[in-house]
Design an enzyme around this catalytic site. Structure first.
Site, PDB file in Angstrom:
ATOM      1  N   HIS A 230      -6.271  -5.922  -2.172  1.00  0.00           N
ATOM      2  CA  HIS A 230      -7.039  -6.094  -0.938  1.00  0.00           C
ATOM      3  C   HIS A 230      -7.276  -7.571  -0.611  1.00  0.00           C
ATOM      4  O   HIS A 230      -8.137  -7.890   0.192  1.00  0.00           O
ATOM      5  CB  HIS A 230      -8.370  -5.324  -1.032  1.00  0.00           C
ATOM      6  CG  HIS A 230      -8.188  -3.835  -1.034  1.00  0.00           C
ATOM      7  ND1 HIS A 230      -9.209  -2.944  -1.290  1.00  0.00           N
ATOM      8  CD2 HIS A 230      -7.088  -3.063  -0.809  1.00  0.00           C
ATOM      9  CE1 HIS A 230      -8.754  -1.712  -1.222  1.00  0.00           C
ATOM     10  NE2 HIS A 230      -7.463  -1.740  -0.939  1.00  0.00           N
TER      11      HIS A 230
ATOM     12  N   SER B 140      -8.550 -15.493   3.551  1.00  0.00           N
ATOM     13  CA  SER B 140      -7.111 -15.802   3.632  1.00  0.00           C
ATOM     14  C   SER B 140      -6.364 -14.490   3.851  1.00  0.00           C
ATOM     15  O   SER B 140      -5.929 -13.842   2.904  1.00  0.00           O
ATOM     16  CB  SER B 140      -6.625 -16.497   2.356  1.00  0.00           C
ATOM     17  OG  SER B 140      -6.931 -15.700   1.219  1.00  0.00           O
TER      18      SER B 140
ATOM     19  N   VAL C 193       0.294  10.032  -6.351  1.00  0.00           N
ATOM     20  CA  VAL C 193       0.086  11.407  -5.908  1.00  0.00           C
ATOM     21  C   VAL C 193       0.974  12.396  -6.657  1.00  0.00           C
ATOM     22  O   VAL C 193       2.169  12.142  -6.833  1.00  0.00           O
ATOM     23  CB  VAL C 193       0.358  11.491  -4.382  1.00  0.00           C
ATOM     24  CG1 VAL C 193       0.414  12.930  -3.907  1.00  0.00           C
ATOM     25  CG2 VAL C 193      -0.713  10.708  -3.633  1.00  0.00           C
TER      26      VAL C 193
ATOM     27  N   HIS D 221       0.443   4.398  -2.532  1.00  0.00           N
ATOM     28  CA  HIS D 221       0.187   5.771  -2.098  1.00  0.00           C
ATOM     29  C   HIS D 221       1.323   6.719  -2.459  1.00  0.00           C
ATOM     30  O   HIS D 221       1.141   7.928  -2.455  1.00  0.00           O
ATOM     31  CB  HIS D 221      -0.100   5.802  -0.587  1.00  0.00           C
ATOM     32  CG  HIS D 221      -1.500   5.390  -0.250  1.00  0.00           C
ATOM     33  ND1 HIS D 221      -2.194   5.871   0.842  1.00  0.00           N
ATOM     34  CD2 HIS D 221      -2.361   4.550  -0.879  1.00  0.00           C
ATOM     35  CE1 HIS D 221      -3.406   5.332   0.867  1.00  0.00           C
ATOM     36  NE2 HIS D 221      -3.532   4.517  -0.154  1.00  0.00           N
TER      37      HIS D 221
ATOM     38  N   ASP E 226      -9.635  -9.383   3.294  1.00  0.00           N
ATOM     39  CA  ASP E 226     -10.051 -10.684   2.761  1.00  0.00           C
ATOM     40  C   ASP E 226     -10.065 -11.674   3.915  1.00  0.00           C
ATOM     41  O   ASP E 226      -9.038 -12.270   4.251  1.00  0.00           O
ATOM     42  CB  ASP E 226      -9.082 -11.134   1.660  1.00  0.00           C
ATOM     43  CG  ASP E 226      -9.303 -12.581   1.239  1.00  0.00           C
ATOM     44  OD1 ASP E 226     -10.350 -13.168   1.589  1.00  0.00           O
ATOM     45  OD2 ASP E 226      -8.425 -13.128   0.543  1.00  0.00           O
TER      46      ASP E 226
ATOM     47  N   ASN F 101      -3.530   8.857   4.577  1.00  0.00           N
ATOM     48  CA  ASN F 101      -2.285   8.269   5.085  1.00  0.00           C
ATOM     49  C   ASN F 101      -2.175   8.270   6.601  1.00  0.00           C
ATOM     50  O   ASN F 101      -1.653   7.326   7.197  1.00  0.00           O
ATOM     51  CB  ASN F 101      -1.076   9.019   4.501  1.00  0.00           C
ATOM     52  CG  ASN F 101      -0.971   8.877   2.988  1.00  0.00           C
ATOM     53  OD1 ASN F 101      -1.496   7.928   2.416  1.00  0.00           O
ATOM     54  ND2 ASN F 101      -0.314   9.828   2.346  1.00  0.00           N
TER      55      ASN F 101
ATOM     56  N   GLY G 167       5.309  11.040  -9.847  1.00  0.00           N
ATOM     57  CA  GLY G 167       4.423  10.046  -9.242  1.00  0.00           C
ATOM     58  C   GLY G 167       5.189   9.204  -8.248  1.00  0.00           C
ATOM     59  O   GLY G 167       5.306   9.548  -7.072  1.00  0.00           O
TER      60      GLY G 167
ATOM     61  N   ARG H  13       0.821  -1.211   0.000  1.00  0.00           N
ATOM     62  CA  ARG H  13       0.000   0.000   0.000  1.00  0.00           C
ATOM     63  C   ARG H  13       0.858   1.265   0.000  1.00  0.00           C
ATOM     64  O   ARG H  13       0.533   2.272  -0.634  1.00  0.00           O
ATOM     65  CB  ARG H  13      -0.925  -0.011   1.214  1.00  0.00           C
ATOM     66  CG  ARG H  13      -1.881   1.152   1.244  1.00  0.00           C
ATOM     67  CD  ARG H  13      -2.975   0.924   2.263  1.00  0.00           C
ATOM     68  NE  ARG H  13      -3.997   1.958   2.220  1.00  0.00           N
ATOM     69  CZ  ARG H  13      -4.303   2.727   3.261  1.00  0.00           C
ATOM     70  NH1 ARG H  13      -3.669   2.570   4.421  1.00  0.00           N
ATOM     71  NH2 ARG H  13      -5.242   3.647   3.153  1.00  0.00           N
TER      72      ARG H  13
HETATM   73  C1  HEM Z   1      -9.246   1.248  -5.907  1.00  0.00           C
HETATM   74  C2  HEM Z   1      -9.320   2.117  -4.935  1.00  0.00           C
HETATM   75  C3  HEM Z   1      -8.824   1.849  -3.537  1.00  0.00           C
HETATM   76  C4  HEM Z   1      -9.444   2.257  -2.405  1.00  0.00           C
HETATM   77  C5  HEM Z   1     -10.733   3.045  -2.305  1.00  0.00           C
HETATM   78  C6  HEM Z   1      -8.664   1.773  -1.298  1.00  0.00           C
HETATM   79  C7  HEM Z   1      -8.956   1.983   0.029  1.00  0.00           C
HETATM   80  C8  HEM Z   1      -8.329   1.376   1.089  1.00  0.00           C
HETATM   81  C9  HEM Z   1      -8.716   1.523   2.461  1.00  0.00           C
HETATM   82  C10 HEM Z   1      -9.832   2.404   2.976  1.00  0.00           C
HETATM   83  C11 HEM Z   1      -7.895   0.725   3.201  1.00  0.00           C
HETATM   84  C12 HEM Z   1      -7.923   0.567   4.714  1.00  0.00           C
HETATM   85  C13 HEM Z   1      -7.086   1.661   5.339  1.00  0.00           C
HETATM   86  C14 HEM Z   1      -7.294   1.772   6.835  1.00  0.00           C
HETATM   87  O1  HEM Z   1      -8.324   1.346   7.326  1.00  0.00           O
HETATM   88  O2  HEM Z   1      -6.397   2.314   7.527  1.00  0.00           O
HETATM   89  C15 HEM Z   1      -6.999   0.079   2.302  1.00  0.00           C
HETATM   90  C16 HEM Z   1      -6.028  -0.819   2.673  1.00  0.00           C
HETATM   91  C17 HEM Z   1      -5.144  -1.394   1.792  1.00  0.00           C
HETATM   92  N1  HEM Z   1      -5.002  -1.075   0.459  1.00  0.00           N
HETATM   93 FE1  HEM Z   1      -6.306  -0.048  -0.676  1.00  0.00          FE
HETATM   94  N2  HEM Z   1      -7.586   1.084  -1.781  1.00  0.00           N
HETATM   95  C18 HEM Z   1      -7.634   1.119  -3.146  1.00  0.00           C
HETATM   96  C19 HEM Z   1      -6.693   0.582  -4.007  1.00  0.00           C
HETATM   97  C20 HEM Z   1      -5.562  -0.057  -3.608  1.00  0.00           C
HETATM   98  C21 HEM Z   1      -4.461  -0.409  -4.472  1.00  0.00           C
HETATM   99  C22 HEM Z   1      -4.389  -0.064  -5.966  1.00  0.00           C
HETATM  100  C23 HEM Z   1      -3.539  -1.064  -3.712  1.00  0.00           C
HETATM  101  C24 HEM Z   1      -2.199  -1.611  -4.104  1.00  0.00           C
HETATM  102  C25 HEM Z   1      -1.869  -1.957  -5.332  1.00  0.00           C
HETATM  103  C26 HEM Z   1      -4.083  -1.128  -2.376  1.00  0.00           C
HETATM  104  C27 HEM Z   1      -3.484  -1.790  -1.329  1.00  0.00           C
HETATM  105  C28 HEM Z   1      -4.001  -1.840  -0.043  1.00  0.00           C
HETATM  106  C29 HEM Z   1      -3.490  -2.724   0.982  1.00  0.00           C
HETATM  107  C30 HEM Z   1      -2.427  -3.787   0.778  1.00  0.00           C
HETATM  108  C31 HEM Z   1      -4.195  -2.424   2.149  1.00  0.00           C
HETATM  109  C32 HEM Z   1      -3.974  -3.030   3.542  1.00  0.00           C
HETATM  110  C33 HEM Z   1      -2.823  -2.282   4.191  1.00  0.00           C
HETATM  111  C34 HEM Z   1      -2.453  -2.737   5.594  1.00  0.00           C
HETATM  112  O3  HEM Z   1      -3.037  -3.671   6.130  1.00  0.00           O
HETATM  113  O4  HEM Z   1      -1.539  -2.097   6.162  1.00  0.00           O
HETATM  114  N3  HEM Z   1      -5.270  -0.486  -2.343  1.00  0.00           N
HETATM  115  N4  HEM Z   1      -7.272   0.508   1.017  1.00  0.00           N
END
Ligand code: HEM
Ligand SMILES: *[C@@H]1O[C@H](CO)[C@@H](O)[C@H](O)[C@H]1NC(C)=O
Length: 341
Positions: free
Chosen positions: A207, A263, A80, A76, A260, A108, A86, A72
């Site tokens: 995700h 898993s 931006v 991020h 998820d 963030n 980027g 993530r």
């Molecule tokens: C498509 C639009 C996306 C939205 C709206 C979104 C939104 C979010 C949100 C709300 C969370 C939880 C953050 C929290 O509760 O602190 C999250 C977690 C995460 N996102 Fe996304 N995300 C998106 C796309 C992506 C992309 C493109 C990636 C990577 C290629 C990604 C990777 C992750 C990962 C791995 C987590 C878990 C991080 C952790 O557990 O530390 N996300 N995302």
């Protein structure tokens, strides 16, 4: 002179392996996609891949959520302020009097993690090869490594990105996707980075690992849009567990649920199976089923894990090349948290 002279069969193997890598790197930029090559640091920092692999392994062993967090962090960073740069490690910069960083932007703050892991990889890399490898390349490699070590696909990471000199908090606030905005809006944000709607469906598959805080999805659980009922797009079988993790009170806002549940730490296609079964966690996740283009991709990935793996690899390589600084632009930071003086 016959071409046969240079065929592999006539050159002893040891000689091939002793050939200097004359064309293996393009330090001034160049290469097929406008910047470096996969072995950009082959001569200047030969142990780089090993250091990243070992340090990511240690980090995941200490905290098994860290693989998700590193992935993530890379996203991020890349998404931006692409007009300036980027993927530029801007997200790693701490706030100073002169520079307002991105760490405290809404998407963030108290959410993105893994900064210390990048710091420690960078410190190890600096010991081996000082002022050579950019923080942004380290971040791109660490994210790839995190996915591979979680059972996900490998993708080639082109190297030679340079670190940005600025950050943009306002851009981090406005350009990163929100879990409560419509798919149309999220797609528009991807298109603004040179990605497309397929990339939205594919990269959302990230995700399949990691966690979300209750405040990002709790509005779906109790009184969705003032109906007094949960979100009808969320299958009722998922409700008891989610409602117990996220009781309907503010004190549960920062509690965590796996993105998820099937898993949690495994990088597989379980995310898509969830969406087909209407148990996606974020509203923006489940919304992929509400559009015919993305729903078709979700169904395909839920049935074919290899298709997901190979498409994810392609989209990640694309994402990692968004707005990169090359050549003499930017710099090689000594410490990832601050620009050089
Ligand atoms: C498509 C639009 C996306 C939205 C709206 C979104 C939104 C979010 C949100 C709300 C969370 C939880 C953050 C929290 O509760 O602190 C999250 C977690 C995460 N996102 Fe996304 N995300 C998106 C796309 C992506 C992309 C493109 C990636 C990577 C290629 C990604 C990777 C992750 C990962 C791995 C987590 C878990 C991080 C952790 O557990 O530390 N996300 N995302
Ligand atoms: C979605 O985008 C439209 C058009 O840019 C904008 O007016 C609207 O406020 C956005 N919706 C959300 C929830 O961000």
């Amino acid at each position: 002179m016959s071409h046969k002279l240079f065929s592999f069969s006539t050159i002893p193997l040891f000689f091939i392996f002793c050939l200097p890598p004359l064309v293996s790197s393009f330090p001034s930029g160049g290469g097929r996609f406008g910047f470096g090559t996969y072995d950009f640091y082959a001569r200047s920092c030969p142990y780089l891949p090993m250091i990243v692999t070992n340090d990511v392994q240690t980090a995941i062993r200490n905290d098994n959520r860290m693989a998700a967090s590193l992935l993530r962090l890379h996203f991020h960073d890349c998404f931006v302020n692409v007009i300036v740069a980027g993927c530029d490690a801007s997200i790693l910069l701490d706030d100073t009097d002169e520079l307002e960083g991105e760490k405290n932007a809404l998407p963030n703050r108290n959410s993105v993690r893994g900064y210390e892991v990048i710091d420690s990889i960078k410190a190890d890399v600096e010991k081996a090869c000082p002022s050579t490898v950019s923080c942004v390349d380290i971040l791109a490699l660490a994210a790839r490594e995190a996915v591979v070590q979680s059972g996900g696909p490998f993708w080639p990471v082109q190297l030679g990105r340079r670190d940005g000199l600025t950050a943009n908090k306002a851009a981090a606030n406005s350009e990163l996707p929100s879990p409560i905005e419509p798919l149309k809006n999220i797609t528009a944000k991807f298109i603004a980075k040179g990605l497309d709607i397929k990339d939205v469906a594919v990269l959302s598959g990230a995700h399949t690992v990691g966690f979300a805080q209750c405040f990002t999805f709790k509005h779906r659980l109790f009184n969705y849009k003032g109906t007094g009922r949960p979100d009808p797009a969320l299958d009722s079988s998922a409700l008891p567990n989610l409602q117990s993790i996220c009781p309907n009170q503010d004190s549960s806002n920062t509690n965590l649920s796996p993105l998820d549940t099937a898993s949690v730490y495994r990088f597989d296609n379980g995310y898509y199976t969830n969406l087909v079964q209407s148990t996606g966690l974020l509203e923006s996740d489940q919304a992929l089923m509400g559009d015919s283009t993305t729903a078709a991709l979700v169904r395909a990935y839920s049935m074919n894990p290899y298709l997901f793996s190979s498409d994810f690899a392609v989209s990640m390589a694309k994402m990692g090349n968004i707005g990169v600084l090359t050549g003499q632009d930017g710099e090689i930071r000594k410490v990832c948290r601050s620009v050089n003086n």
